[in-house]
Design a protein around this motif. Structure first.
Motif, short mmCIF file in Angstrom:
data_model
loop_
_atom_site.label_atom_id
_atom_site.label_comp_id
_atom_site.label_asym_id
_atom_site.label_seq_id
_atom_site.Cartn_x
_atom_site.Cartn_y
_atom_site.Cartn_z
N GLN A 103 0.84 -1.18 0.00
CA GLN A 103 0.00 0.00 0.00
C GLN A 103 0.89 1.24 0.00
O GLN A 103 1.69 1.43 0.91
CB GLN A 103 -0.93 0.00 1.23
CG GLN A 103 -1.96 -1.12 1.22
CD GLN A 103 -2.91 -1.03 0.04
OE1 GLN A 103 -3.32 0.06 -0.36
NE2 GLN A 103 -3.24 -2.17 -0.53
N SER A 122 1.16 5.31 0.12
CA SER A 122 0.37 6.43 0.64
C SER A 122 1.16 7.72 0.48
O SER A 122 2.34 7.79 0.87
CB SER A 122 0.04 6.20 2.12
OG SER A 122 -0.73 7.27 2.63
N TYR A 123 0.51 8.73 -0.11
CA TYR A 123 1.15 10.03 -0.32
C TYR A 123 0.17 11.14 0.04
O TYR A 123 -1.04 10.98 -0.12
CB TYR A 123 1.59 10.19 -1.79
CG TYR A 123 2.62 9.17 -2.21
CD1 TYR A 123 3.97 9.37 -1.96
CD2 TYR A 123 2.23 7.99 -2.84
CE1 TYR A 123 4.90 8.43 -2.34
CE2 TYR A 123 3.16 7.04 -3.22
CZ TYR A 123 4.50 7.27 -2.97
OH TYR A 123 5.43 6.34 -3.33
N VAL A 127 -7.68 4.91 -7.00
CA VAL A 127 -7.03 5.10 -5.72
C VAL A 127 -8.07 5.51 -4.69
O VAL A 127 -9.18 5.95 -5.03
CB VAL A 127 -5.91 6.16 -5.78
CG1 VAL A 127 -4.82 5.74 -6.73
CG2 VAL A 127 -6.49 7.52 -6.19
N LYS A 128 -7.72 5.36 -3.43
CA LYS A 128 -8.56 5.82 -2.33
C LYS A 128 -8.02 7.16 -1.83
O LYS A 128 -6.82 7.34 -1.68
CB LYS A 128 -8.56 4.80 -1.19
CG LYS A 128 -9.40 3.57 -1.46
CD LYS A 128 -10.88 3.91 -1.49
CE LYS A 128 -11.73 2.67 -1.68
NZ LYS A 128 -13.17 3.01 -1.74
N SER A 144 -14.10 9.05 2.92
CA SER A 144 -13.24 8.31 2.00
C SER A 144 -13.84 8.39 0.61
O SER A 144 -15.03 8.09 0.42
CB SER A 144 -13.11 6.85 2.45
OG SER A 144 -12.29 6.12 1.55
N THR A 188 -4.91 12.55 1.50
CA THR A 188 -3.99 11.43 1.37
C THR A 188 -4.54 10.45 0.35
O THR A 188 -5.72 10.09 0.41
CB THR A 188 -3.80 10.69 2.71
OG1 THR A 188 -3.30 11.61 3.68
CG2 THR A 188 -2.83 9.54 2.56
N GLU A 232 -4.13 6.62 -1.41
CA GLU A 232 -3.58 5.30 -1.18
C GLU A 232 -3.77 4.46 -2.43
O GLU A 232 -4.88 4.35 -2.95
CB GLU A 232 -4.26 4.63 0.01
CG GLU A 232 -3.97 5.32 1.34
CD GLU A 232 -4.58 4.60 2.51
OE1 GLU A 232 -5.31 3.60 2.28
OE2 GLU A 232 -4.33 5.00 3.66
N SER A 278 -2.45 0.67 -4.50
CA SER A 278 -1.87 -0.66 -4.33
C SER A 278 -0.79 -0.86 -5.38
O SER A 278 -0.92 -0.44 -6.52
CB SER A 278 -2.95 -1.74 -4.47
OG SER A 278 -3.93 -1.58 -3.47
N THR A 326 3.10 -0.60 4.51
CA THR A 326 2.58 0.60 3.84
C THR A 326 3.70 1.61 3.72
O THR A 326 4.34 1.96 4.70
CB THR A 326 1.42 1.19 4.64
OG1 THR A 326 0.37 0.23 4.70
CG2 THR A 326 0.92 2.45 3.96
N VAL A 382 4.69 5.32 3.25
CA VAL A 382 4.04 6.62 3.45
C VAL A 382 5.01 7.72 3.06
O VAL A 382 6.18 7.70 3.42
CB VAL A 382 3.60 6.78 4.92
CG1 VAL A 382 2.93 8.11 5.12
CG2 VAL A 382 2.68 5.65 5.33
#
Length: 381
Positions: free
Chosen positions: A57, A59-60, A234-235, A245, A283, A285, A287, A378, A380
Protein backbone atom coordinates in the motif's frame (compact mmCIF):
# COMPACT_ATOMS: atom_id res chain seq x y z
CA UNK A 1 39.81 -66.52 69.31
CA UNK A 2 43.41 -65.49 68.93
CA UNK A 3 44.61 -64.37 65.45
CA UNK A 4 48.14 -63.75 64.39
CA UNK A 5 49.15 -60.15 63.89
CA UNK A 6 50.10 -60.69 60.21
CA UNK A 7 46.69 -62.21 59.44
CA UNK A 8 44.89 -59.32 61.04
CA UNK A 9 46.96 -56.86 59.02
CA UNK A 10 46.03 -58.69 55.80
CA UNK A 11 42.34 -58.56 56.62
CA UNK A 12 42.55 -54.84 57.35
CA UNK A 13 44.26 -54.15 54.01
CA UNK A 14 41.60 -56.03 52.06
CA UNK A 15 38.84 -54.14 53.83
CA UNK A 16 40.51 -50.86 53.04
CA UNK A 17 40.76 -51.74 49.33
CA UNK A 18 37.09 -52.74 49.25
CA UNK A 19 36.05 -49.52 50.92
CA UNK A 20 38.05 -47.45 48.42
CA UNK A 21 36.49 -49.35 45.51
CA UNK A 22 33.02 -48.79 46.87
CA UNK A 23 33.62 -45.08 47.35
CA UNK A 24 35.08 -44.76 43.83
CA UNK A 25 32.08 -46.46 42.30
CA UNK A 26 29.78 -44.20 44.24
CA UNK A 27 31.67 -41.11 43.11
CA UNK A 28 31.60 -42.21 39.47
CA UNK A 29 27.87 -42.85 39.70
CA UNK A 30 27.25 -39.44 41.19
CA UNK A 31 29.39 -37.78 38.53
CA UNK A 32 27.47 -39.47 35.72
CA UNK A 33 24.15 -38.63 37.33
CA UNK A 34 25.25 -35.04 37.76
CA UNK A 35 26.40 -34.87 34.11
CA UNK A 36 23.07 -36.21 32.94
CA UNK A 37 21.05 -33.80 35.06
CA UNK A 38 23.19 -30.75 34.16
CA UNK A 39 22.19 -30.67 30.45
CA UNK A 40 20.81 -27.13 29.76
CA UNK A 41 17.35 -26.70 28.22
CA UNK A 42 16.40 -23.08 27.59
CA UNK A 43 12.91 -21.72 26.98
CA UNK A 44 12.82 -19.42 23.95
CA UNK A 45 10.35 -17.07 22.36
CA UNK A 46 10.17 -17.51 18.60
CA UNK A 47 8.51 -15.93 15.59
CA UNK A 48 7.22 -17.95 12.66
CA UNK A 49 7.87 -16.60 9.18
CA UNK A 50 4.49 -16.39 7.45
CA UNK A 51 3.55 -16.11 3.78
CA UNK A 52 4.11 -12.60 2.44
CA UNK A 53 1.36 -10.54 0.90
CA UNK A 54 2.01 -9.72 -2.75
CA UNK A 55 0.56 -6.20 -2.53
CA UNK A 56 1.98 -3.06 -0.97
CA UNK A 57 0.00 0.00 0.00
CA UNK A 58 1.52 3.28 -1.15
CA UNK A 59 0.37 6.43 0.64
CA UNK A 60 1.15 10.03 -0.32
CA UNK A 61 -0.11 13.37 0.92
CA UNK A 62 -1.07 16.40 -1.12
CA UNK A 63 -3.46 19.35 -1.26
CA UNK A 64 -6.89 19.64 -2.84
CA UNK A 65 -6.88 22.07 -5.74
CA UNK A 66 -9.05 22.97 -8.69
CA UNK A 67 -8.37 21.09 -11.88
CA UNK A 68 -8.08 24.42 -13.71
CA UNK A 69 -6.43 27.49 -12.18
CA UNK A 70 -6.15 30.69 -14.20
CA UNK A 71 -3.41 33.24 -13.63
CA UNK A 72 -5.18 36.33 -14.93
CA UNK A 73 -3.27 39.38 -16.15
CA UNK A 74 -3.81 42.45 -18.33
CA UNK A 75 -3.26 42.22 -22.05
CA UNK A 76 -1.78 45.73 -21.95
CA UNK A 77 0.78 47.38 -19.71
CA UNK A 78 0.02 50.23 -17.36
CA UNK A 79 -0.34 51.44 -13.79
CA UNK A 80 -2.82 49.53 -11.64
CA UNK A 81 -5.41 52.05 -10.41
CA UNK A 82 -8.10 49.74 -9.04
CA UNK A 83 -8.41 46.21 -7.64
CA UNK A 84 -11.87 45.15 -6.55
CA UNK A 85 -11.34 41.52 -5.45
CA UNK A 86 -9.52 39.84 -2.59
CA UNK A 87 -8.46 36.31 -1.81
CA UNK A 88 -11.49 34.11 -1.20
CA UNK A 89 -13.92 36.18 -3.26
CA UNK A 90 -16.21 34.25 -5.57
CA UNK A 91 -16.45 35.70 -9.09
CA UNK A 92 -18.71 35.07 -12.06
CA UNK A 93 -18.23 35.57 -15.78
CA UNK A 94 -17.73 39.26 -16.58
CA UNK A 95 -17.05 40.40 -13.01
CA UNK A 96 -14.45 43.19 -12.82
CA UNK A 97 -11.24 42.20 -11.06
CA UNK A 98 -8.94 45.20 -11.60
CA UNK A 99 -8.20 48.16 -13.90
CA UNK A 100 -5.10 49.94 -15.15
CA UNK A 101 -4.94 53.64 -16.10
CA UNK A 102 -6.71 53.94 -19.50
CA UNK A 103 -5.68 57.56 -20.27
CA UNK A 104 -2.98 56.81 -22.83
CA UNK A 105 -5.16 54.25 -24.58
CA UNK A 106 -8.10 56.64 -24.78
CA UNK A 107 -5.84 59.23 -26.37
CA UNK A 108 -4.72 56.57 -28.86
CA UNK A 109 -8.38 56.02 -29.76
CA UNK A 110 -8.86 59.72 -30.46
CA UNK A 111 -5.76 59.81 -32.64
CA UNK A 112 -6.83 56.72 -34.58
CA UNK A 113 -10.30 58.18 -35.05
CA UNK A 114 -8.83 61.42 -36.46
CA UNK A 115 -6.60 59.45 -38.81
CA UNK A 116 -9.61 57.53 -40.04
CA UNK A 117 -11.51 60.77 -40.74
CA UNK A 118 -8.57 62.10 -42.74
CA UNK A 119 -8.30 58.86 -44.69
CA UNK A 120 -11.97 58.94 -45.56
CA UNK A 121 -11.69 62.55 -46.85
CA UNK A 122 -8.72 61.49 -48.96
CA UNK A 123 -10.76 58.65 -50.45
CA UNK A 124 -13.51 61.07 -51.37
CA UNK A 125 -11.00 63.41 -53.06
CA UNK A 126 -9.24 60.82 -55.18
CA UNK A 127 -12.57 59.29 -56.07
CA UNK A 128 -13.60 62.59 -57.72
CA UNK A 129 -10.28 62.70 -59.55
CA UNK A 130 -10.74 59.15 -60.81
CA UNK A 131 -14.29 59.85 -62.02
CA UNK A 132 -13.14 63.02 -63.79
CA UNK A 133 -10.29 61.17 -65.49
CA UNK A 134 -12.71 58.53 -66.67
CA UNK A 135 -14.95 61.15 -68.30
CA UNK A 136 -12.01 62.88 -70.01
CA UNK A 137 -10.73 59.58 -71.31
CA UNK A 138 -14.12 58.84 -72.85
CA UNK A 139 -14.03 62.21 -74.70
CA UNK A 140 -10.42 61.70 -75.75
CA UNK A 141 -9.30 64.70 -73.65
CA UNK A 142 -7.11 62.56 -71.36
CA UNK A 143 -4.73 59.71 -71.98
CA UNK A 144 -5.04 56.19 -70.67
CA UNK A 145 -1.98 56.75 -68.48
CA UNK A 146 -3.65 59.65 -66.73
CA UNK A 147 -6.71 57.56 -66.04
CA UNK A 148 -4.60 54.65 -64.71
CA UNK A 149 -2.79 57.06 -62.39
CA UNK A 150 -6.10 58.29 -60.99
CA UNK A 151 -7.29 54.72 -60.37
CA UNK A 152 -4.05 53.88 -58.60
CA UNK A 153 -4.34 56.93 -56.34
CA UNK A 154 -7.89 55.95 -55.46
CA UNK A 155 -6.88 52.37 -54.54
CA UNK A 156 -4.07 53.67 -52.37
CA UNK A 157 -6.45 55.99 -50.54
CA UNK A 158 -8.90 53.14 -49.92
CA UNK A 159 -6.10 50.99 -48.50
CA UNK A 160 -5.03 53.84 -46.21
CA UNK A 161 -8.60 54.22 -45.03
CA UNK A 162 -8.90 50.49 -44.27
CA UNK A 163 -5.66 50.61 -42.29
CA UNK A 164 -6.96 53.54 -40.30
CA UNK A 165 -10.12 51.60 -39.51
CA UNK A 166 -8.05 48.66 -38.21
CA UNK A 167 -5.88 51.02 -36.13
CA UNK A 168 -9.00 52.53 -34.58
CA UNK A 169 -10.42 49.10 -33.73
CA UNK A 170 -7.11 48.08 -32.18
CA UNK A 171 -6.97 51.27 -30.10
CA UNK A 172 -10.52 50.69 -28.91
CA UNK A 173 -9.61 47.14 -27.90
CA UNK A 174 -6.66 48.47 -25.91
CA UNK A 175 -9.08 50.58 -23.90
CA UNK A 176 -11.21 47.50 -23.21
CA UNK A 177 -8.13 45.57 -22.13
CA UNK A 178 -7.45 48.10 -19.37
CA UNK A 179 -10.22 46.36 -17.42
CA UNK A 180 -9.51 42.81 -16.21
CA UNK A 181 -12.63 40.66 -15.95
CA UNK A 182 -13.25 37.01 -15.08
CA UNK A 183 -14.15 34.84 -18.04
CA UNK A 184 -15.12 31.78 -15.98
CA UNK A 185 -16.75 31.41 -12.55
CA UNK A 186 -14.47 30.51 -9.66
CA UNK A 187 -12.77 31.56 -6.44
CA UNK A 188 -9.87 33.99 -6.13
CA UNK A 189 -7.01 32.03 -4.55
CA UNK A 190 -4.18 34.57 -4.72
CA UNK A 191 -3.46 38.25 -5.45
CA UNK A 192 -0.13 39.14 -7.03
CA UNK A 193 -0.39 42.93 -7.58
CA UNK A 194 -1.74 45.96 -5.79
CA UNK A 195 -2.85 49.48 -6.60
CA UNK A 196 -0.04 51.75 -7.75
CA UNK A 197 2.07 49.00 -9.24
CA UNK A 198 3.16 49.37 -12.86
CA UNK A 199 2.49 46.12 -14.68
CA UNK A 200 3.68 44.71 -17.94
CA UNK A 201 1.31 42.92 -20.26
CA UNK A 202 0.69 39.37 -19.10
CA UNK A 203 1.87 39.94 -15.50
CA UNK A 204 -0.38 37.82 -13.23
CA UNK A 205 -2.65 39.96 -11.08
CA UNK A 206 -5.01 37.35 -9.59
CA UNK A 207 -5.33 33.57 -9.63
CA UNK A 208 -8.83 32.15 -9.98
CA UNK A 209 -9.61 28.49 -9.25
CA UNK A 210 -12.31 27.54 -11.70
CA UNK A 211 -15.39 25.96 -10.22
CA UNK A 212 -16.00 22.34 -11.09
CA UNK A 213 -13.79 19.29 -10.82
CA UNK A 214 -11.29 19.12 -7.96
CA UNK A 215 -8.14 17.06 -7.73
CA UNK A 216 -5.25 16.17 -5.45
CA UNK A 217 -1.68 16.76 -6.55
CA UNK A 218 1.00 14.59 -4.93
CA UNK A 219 4.74 14.18 -5.44
CA UNK A 220 5.87 10.60 -6.08
CA UNK A 221 9.55 9.55 -5.95
CA UNK A 222 11.12 8.02 -9.02
CA UNK A 223 11.41 4.61 -7.30
CA UNK A 224 7.60 4.32 -7.17
CA UNK A 225 6.40 6.30 -10.20
CA UNK A 226 6.20 3.12 -12.31
CA UNK A 227 3.25 2.04 -10.13
CA UNK A 228 1.13 4.98 -11.31
CA UNK A 229 -0.65 5.36 -14.63
CA UNK A 230 -3.59 7.36 -15.94
CA UNK A 231 -6.88 5.74 -14.98
CA UNK A 232 -5.51 3.95 -11.88
CA UNK A 233 -8.19 3.84 -9.12
CA UNK A 234 -7.03 5.10 -5.72
CA UNK A 235 -8.56 5.82 -2.33
CA UNK A 236 -8.57 9.41 -1.12
CA UNK A 237 -8.88 10.43 2.53
CA UNK A 238 -9.29 13.94 3.94
CA UNK A 239 -7.33 14.75 7.07
CA UNK A 240 -9.98 17.08 8.47
CA UNK A 241 -12.69 14.39 8.17
CA UNK A 242 -11.45 10.94 9.17
CA UNK A 243 -14.73 9.34 8.14
CA UNK A 244 -14.64 10.70 4.60
CA UNK A 245 -13.24 8.31 2.00
CA UNK A 246 -13.53 9.00 -1.71
CA UNK A 247 -12.83 6.97 -4.84
CA UNK A 248 -10.32 8.87 -6.95
CA UNK A 249 -8.73 8.24 -10.33
CA UNK A 250 -5.25 9.14 -11.50
CA UNK A 251 -5.78 11.73 -14.22
CA UNK A 252 -2.25 12.72 -15.13
CA UNK A 253 1.29 11.52 -14.48
CA UNK A 254 4.11 13.96 -15.19
CA UNK A 255 6.43 12.91 -17.97
CA UNK A 256 9.54 14.31 -16.27
CA UNK A 257 10.75 14.86 -12.71
CA UNK A 258 10.80 18.20 -10.96
CA UNK A 259 14.25 19.77 -11.22
CA UNK A 260 14.41 20.63 -7.51
CA UNK A 261 12.76 17.73 -5.68
CA UNK A 262 13.40 15.02 -8.31
CA UNK A 263 9.84 13.78 -7.81
CA UNK A 264 7.04 13.27 -10.32
CA UNK A 265 3.76 15.15 -10.09
CA UNK A 266 0.66 12.93 -10.06
CA UNK A 267 -2.84 14.44 -10.28
CA UNK A 268 -5.82 12.50 -8.93
CA UNK A 269 -9.36 13.48 -9.93
CA UNK A 270 -11.95 13.63 -7.14
CA UNK A 271 -15.71 13.11 -7.31
CA UNK A 272 -17.89 16.15 -6.67
CA UNK A 273 -18.40 16.37 -2.90
CA UNK A 274 -19.34 19.61 -1.11
CA UNK A 275 -17.37 18.56 1.97
CA UNK A 276 -14.11 18.75 0.03
CA UNK A 277 -12.80 22.31 -0.06
CA UNK A 278 -9.86 23.81 -1.90
CA UNK A 279 -6.63 23.74 0.06
CA UNK A 280 -7.57 20.79 2.28
CA UNK A 281 -4.88 18.21 2.97
CA UNK A 282 -5.64 14.83 1.43
CA UNK A 283 -3.99 11.43 1.37
CA UNK A 284 -4.12 9.03 -1.56
CA UNK A 285 -3.58 5.30 -1.18
CA UNK A 286 -2.70 3.04 -4.08
CA UNK A 287 -1.87 -0.66 -4.33
CA UNK A 288 1.40 -1.81 -5.87
CA UNK A 289 2.83 -5.23 -6.57
CA UNK A 290 5.94 -6.43 -4.76
CA UNK A 291 9.31 -7.02 -6.22
CA UNK A 292 11.40 -9.44 -4.19
CA UNK A 293 9.71 -10.50 -0.92
CA UNK A 294 11.61 -9.17 2.06
CA UNK A 295 11.16 -10.92 5.41
CA UNK A 296 11.06 -8.66 8.44
CA UNK A 297 12.35 -9.88 11.82
CA UNK A 298 12.86 -8.01 15.11
CA UNK A 299 16.25 -6.51 15.68
CA UNK A 300 16.57 -8.67 18.81
CA UNK A 301 16.56 -11.78 16.58
CA UNK A 302 19.71 -10.67 14.77
CA UNK A 303 23.10 -11.97 15.93
CA UNK A 304 26.61 -12.13 14.54
CA UNK A 305 28.98 -15.03 13.90
CA UNK A 306 32.45 -14.75 12.39
CA UNK A 307 31.62 -11.18 11.41
CA UNK A 308 28.47 -12.12 9.45
CA UNK A 309 24.82 -11.59 10.43
CA UNK A 310 22.93 -14.71 11.52
CA UNK A 311 19.67 -15.74 13.10
CA UNK A 312 18.97 -18.78 15.25
CA UNK A 313 16.45 -21.16 13.70
CA UNK A 314 14.66 -23.84 15.77
CA UNK A 315 14.48 -27.39 14.41
CA UNK A 316 10.94 -28.54 15.13
CA UNK A 317 11.88 -32.22 15.20
CA UNK A 318 14.83 -32.13 17.59
CA UNK A 319 13.85 -28.90 19.37
CA UNK A 320 17.37 -27.60 18.99
CA UNK A 321 18.69 -24.39 17.48
CA UNK A 322 21.12 -23.89 14.62
CA UNK A 323 22.68 -20.68 13.37
CA UNK A 324 21.78 -19.60 9.85
CA UNK A 325 23.50 -16.80 7.89
CA UNK A 326 21.19 -14.19 6.40
CA UNK A 327 21.49 -11.33 3.93
CA UNK A 328 20.15 -8.00 5.16
CA UNK A 329 18.29 -5.44 3.05
CA UNK A 330 17.86 -2.52 5.42
CA UNK A 331 16.72 -1.52 8.87
CA UNK A 332 13.20 -0.31 9.65
CA UNK A 333 11.46 1.19 12.66
CA UNK A 334 10.29 -2.31 13.68
CA UNK A 335 13.42 -4.34 12.99
CA UNK A 336 15.48 -5.50 10.06
CA UNK A 337 14.50 -6.77 6.60
CA UNK A 338 16.11 -9.94 5.27
CA UNK A 339 16.44 -10.81 1.57
CA UNK A 340 17.98 -14.29 1.82
CA UNK A 341 18.30 -17.03 4.43
CA UNK A 342 14.74 -17.43 5.73
CA UNK A 343 11.78 -19.36 4.38
CA UNK A 344 8.08 -19.50 5.12
CA UNK A 345 7.47 -21.61 8.26
CA UNK A 346 10.89 -21.09 9.84
CA UNK A 347 10.91 -20.58 13.62
CA UNK A 348 13.37 -17.83 14.50
CA UNK A 349 14.51 -17.09 18.05
CA UNK A 350 13.23 -13.61 18.80
CA UNK A 351 15.14 -12.86 22.03
CA UNK A 352 18.09 -14.09 24.04
CA UNK A 353 20.30 -14.84 21.07
CA UNK A 354 23.41 -14.21 23.19
CA UNK A 355 22.74 -17.47 25.05
CA UNK A 356 22.30 -19.61 21.91
CA UNK A 357 24.77 -22.24 20.71
CA UNK A 358 24.45 -24.78 17.93
CA UNK A 359 22.42 -27.85 18.90
CA UNK A 360 21.26 -26.23 22.14
CA UNK A 361 18.09 -27.86 23.46
CA UNK A 362 15.23 -25.38 23.75
CA UNK A 363 11.61 -25.25 24.83
CA UNK A 364 9.38 -23.21 22.52
CA UNK A 365 7.18 -20.66 24.27
CA UNK A 366 3.45 -20.96 23.61
CA UNK A 367 3.09 -17.31 22.45
CA UNK A 368 4.64 -17.76 19.02
CA UNK A 369 4.34 -14.68 16.82
CA UNK A 370 3.68 -14.92 13.08
CA UNK A 371 5.88 -12.49 11.23
CA UNK A 372 4.94 -11.81 7.59
CA UNK A 373 7.22 -10.49 4.90
CA UNK A 374 7.96 -6.81 5.08
CA UNK A 375 6.85 -6.27 1.50
CA UNK A 376 3.30 -5.97 2.75
CA UNK A 377 4.07 -2.78 4.64
CA UNK A 378 2.58 0.60 3.84
CA UNK A 379 4.93 3.10 2.27
CA UNK A 380 4.04 6.62 3.45
CA UNK A 381 5.27 9.88 1.93
Amino acid sequence: MFMPIEFRRHISFIATIALISTLSAALVGCSEEKSETSQIVRPVKVIEIAQADNVRQLSYSGAVRARTEMNLGFRVSGKLVERVVNVGDRVNVGDLLARVDPTDYELAVRSASANLDAAERQVETVELVRDRAKQLLARKFASQAQFDQAVLSYNQAVATRDAAKSALSQAQNQVVYTSLAADRPGIVTSINADVGQVLGSGTPVATVAVEGEKEVQVAVPETEISNFRAGLPVKVGIWSDAGLSLDGTVREVAGSADQQSRTFSVRVSLPNDPRVLLGMTATIEASAGNGASLVSVPLSALAEKDGYPIVWVVDRGTETVRSRPVTLADFTADGVRVTEGLNVGDLVVAAGTQFMTDDLKVIISSDTTHQAAAAAETVVR
